[in-house]
Motif scaffolding. Structure first.
Motif, PDB file in Angstrom:
ATOM      1  N   TYR A 204       5.778  -3.802  14.077  1.00  0.00           N
ATOM      2  CA  TYR A 204       5.734  -3.749  12.610  1.00  0.00           C
ATOM      3  C   TYR A 204       5.116  -2.441  12.126  1.00  0.00           C
ATOM      4  CZ  TYR A 204       4.398  -4.916   7.818  1.00  0.00           C
ATOM      5  OH  TYR A 204       4.218  -4.889   6.454  1.00  0.00           O
ATOM      6  N   PHE A 205       3.962  -2.108  12.670  1.00  0.00           N
ATOM      7  CA  PHE A 205       3.272  -0.914  12.183  1.00  0.00           C
ATOM      8  C   PHE A 205       3.912   0.382  12.686  1.00  0.00           C
ATOM      9  CE2 PHE A 205      -0.086  -3.845  10.940  1.00  0.00           C
ATOM     10  CZ  PHE A 205      -0.481  -3.288   9.729  1.00  0.00           C
ATOM     11  N   ALA A 206       4.750   0.283  13.697  1.00  0.00           N
ATOM     12  CA  ALA A 206       5.442   1.476  14.194  1.00  0.00           C
ATOM     13  C   ALA A 206       6.736   1.757  13.421  1.00  0.00           C
ATOM     14  CB  ALA A 206       5.770   1.306  15.681  1.00  0.00           C
ATOM     15  N   ALA A 207       7.166   0.793  12.609  1.00  0.00           N
ATOM     16  CA  ALA A 207       8.433   0.953  11.886  1.00  0.00           C
ATOM     17  C   ALA A 207       8.293   1.980  10.767  1.00  0.00           C
ATOM     18  CB  ALA A 207       8.872  -0.392  11.308  1.00  0.00           C
ATOM     19  N   ARG A 208       9.394   2.605  10.408  1.00  0.00           N
ATOM     20  CA  ARG A 208       9.365   3.625   9.360  1.00  0.00           C
ATOM     21  C   ARG A 208       9.074   2.999   7.997  1.00  0.00           C
ATOM     22  NH1 ARG A 208      14.242   3.637   6.437  1.00  0.00           N
ATOM     23  NH2 ARG A 208      15.975   2.571   7.460  1.00  0.00           N
ATOM     24  N   MET A 209       8.406   3.750   7.177  1.00  0.00           N
ATOM     25  CA  MET A 209       8.106   3.298   5.826  1.00  0.00           C
ATOM     26  C   MET A 209       9.352   3.460   4.955  1.00  0.00           C
ATOM     27  SD  MET A 209       5.683   1.940   4.065  1.00  0.00           S
ATOM     28  CE  MET A 209       4.202   2.268   5.038  1.00  0.00           C
ATOM     29  N   VAL A 210       9.626   2.437   4.140  1.00  0.00           N
ATOM     30  CA  VAL A 210      10.759   2.485   3.216  1.00  0.00           C
ATOM     31  C   VAL A 210      10.283   2.856   1.817  1.00  0.00           C
ATOM     32  CG1 VAL A 210      12.598   1.132   2.124  1.00  0.00           C
ATOM     33  CG2 VAL A 210      12.115   0.859   4.565  1.00  0.00           C
ATOM     34  N   SER A 211       9.325   2.092   1.299  1.00  0.00           N
ATOM     35  CA  SER A 211       8.715   2.378   0.005  1.00  0.00           C
ATOM     36  C   SER A 211       7.323   1.781   0.063  1.00  0.00           C
ATOM     37  CB  SER A 211       9.548   1.766  -1.131  1.00  0.00           C
ATOM     38  OG  SER A 211       9.059   2.183  -2.388  1.00  0.00           O
TER      39      SER A 211
END
Length: 392
Positions: A204-211
């Motif tokens: 979860y925390f490694a995923a790219r930020m969307v907004s």
């Protein structure tokens, strides 16, 4: 309390088409598949259907958003109807289901087919997902205050609400993650879910930020698929091939200034008014609910619905879901047991309704909530929301 009129309605049938990423199938084809399954599930034939309704109708939206109009589906199924409706404005995406309950209660129809179809995944295969308003010559309404400034997605709009909730109440991204991870664990038990592989907090925390604060796993998954239900008059319950799902109460209220950028308290949403309205129409209380199927177009929306429905106090949804055990199968309030839209696929609200029906009928196999007698469905976000309390 006078018995609410919606109790004269039942959900007699539910059906879904194939659900998946980029099925490359026509939306009418998917809709007819779901509709025929729902009609058969109710023990009916197409010519028993005398009403039809859908969300949102033939409106302009993003590619793959609208699905076929009710006249196309009526024609394809060869049915004659005494009542029909489609539209965009109303108490959430389940608006036509609620309207159908009152239609059968009023005697306008006996069996109403209601559907929601999306083909957003296939539609995006050629073009990608363009921002809301992209290519428009003119932006009107609330969008005029958001879209020209680069807020071209509901992710942008709802991220502002989430950040305010974090500021006011100390809500953390770990709380958002609890929704995403719980959904994924439940999706592993649903053969129809789009994403079933394990998801960890590290993922979860490694995923790219969307907004910010929403990362990829906080955002629902565009899919192709159709969900249909049959809303029937309650006196048809004895004719069903399975236990009926009864409509106990609905919530349709909407407070002041119902626009995205002018909502008076952006730590709440229309869910607050709809939930308050629903509980005013029933003797049941939040403690009576066996499973909650709550909209998760973005993970934060589920926290909003938990607070709105009174499962926890205002601002307390973060601690309520912390660690995930309370909202997991076997916990105090099993949540989104089909995987929600975050892992099951974005069926735009109707996936929650289908799962509530299956849970109440005891048809969920490994993910079945034991002795499930009361289910709540809450759908929508921002200034759009509606909810239903269903019983066995």
């Amino acid at each position: 309390m006078t018995e609410p009129l919606e109790r004269r309605a039942i959900l007699s049938g539910v059906g879904q088409s194939a659900i998946g990423r980029r099925l490359f199938r026509d939306d009418l084809d998917l809709t007819c598949e779901a509709a025929l399954r729902a009609i058969a599930d109710a023990g009916l034939r197409p010519d028993d259907i005398d009403g039809i309704a859908a969300y949102p109708g033939p409106v302009q939206g993003g590619p793959g958003f609208s699905g076929p109009g009710i006249y196309e589906v009526q024609d394809a199924l060869g049915i004659e109807v005494r009542w029909h409706l489609s539209g965009l404005e109303g108490p959430g995406q389940i608006m036509p289901v609620i309207a159908a309950c009152f239609a059968v209660a009023a005697g306008l129809a006996r069996h109403v087919l209601v559907y929601r179809t999306v083909t957003e995944s296939t539609a995006a295969a050629d073009t990608g997902r363009r921002g809301i308003g992209a290519g428009s010559a003119e932006i009107r309404g609330f969008g005029a205050f958001l879209i020209p400034f680069g807020a071209m997605s509901a992710a942008n709009w709802l991220a502002l609400y989430a950040r305010r909730h974090m500021h006011e109440y100390g809500t953390k991204r770990e709380h958002l993650a609890a929704i995403a991870l719980t959904d994924r664990r439940h999706a592993a038990l649903n053969p129809a879910a789009v994403y079933r592989e394990p998801l960890t907090m590290e993922d979860y925390f490694a995923a790219r930020m969307v907004s910010d604060p929403f990362c990829l796993y906080d955002c629902d998954v565009p899919v192709d698929g159709s969900t249909a239900v049959v809303v029937s008059t309650a006196d048809a319950a004895g004719d069903l091939p399975h236990p009926p799902v009864r409509v106990n109460a609905v919530g349709t209220a909407l407070g002041k200034r119902p626009v995205w950028d002018q909502w008076p308290d952006i730590t709440t949403m229309a869910a607050r008014d709809a939930a308050r309205h629903m509980w005013s129409r029933t003797e049941l209380r939040p403690a009576d609910v066996d499973t909650a199927q709550l909209y998760d177009g973005f993970s934060f929306l589920t926290l909003v619905w938990l607070e709105a429905l009174g499962f926890c106090g205002k601002g307390e949804s973060g601690p309520f879901v912390e660690g995930g055990s309370r909202i997991a199968l076997g916990g105090e309030l099993p949540l989104n047991t089909w995987g929600g839209q975050l892992s099951g696929g974005r069926l735009h609200g109707f996936g929650f309704l289908a799962e509530a029906c299956r849970q109440l009928r005891g048809e969920c196999g490994e993910r079945q909530v034991p002795d499930c007698e009361v289910a709540v469905v809450g759908v929508g976000g921002g200034p759009v929301g509606g909810c239903m309390l269903l019983t066995r």
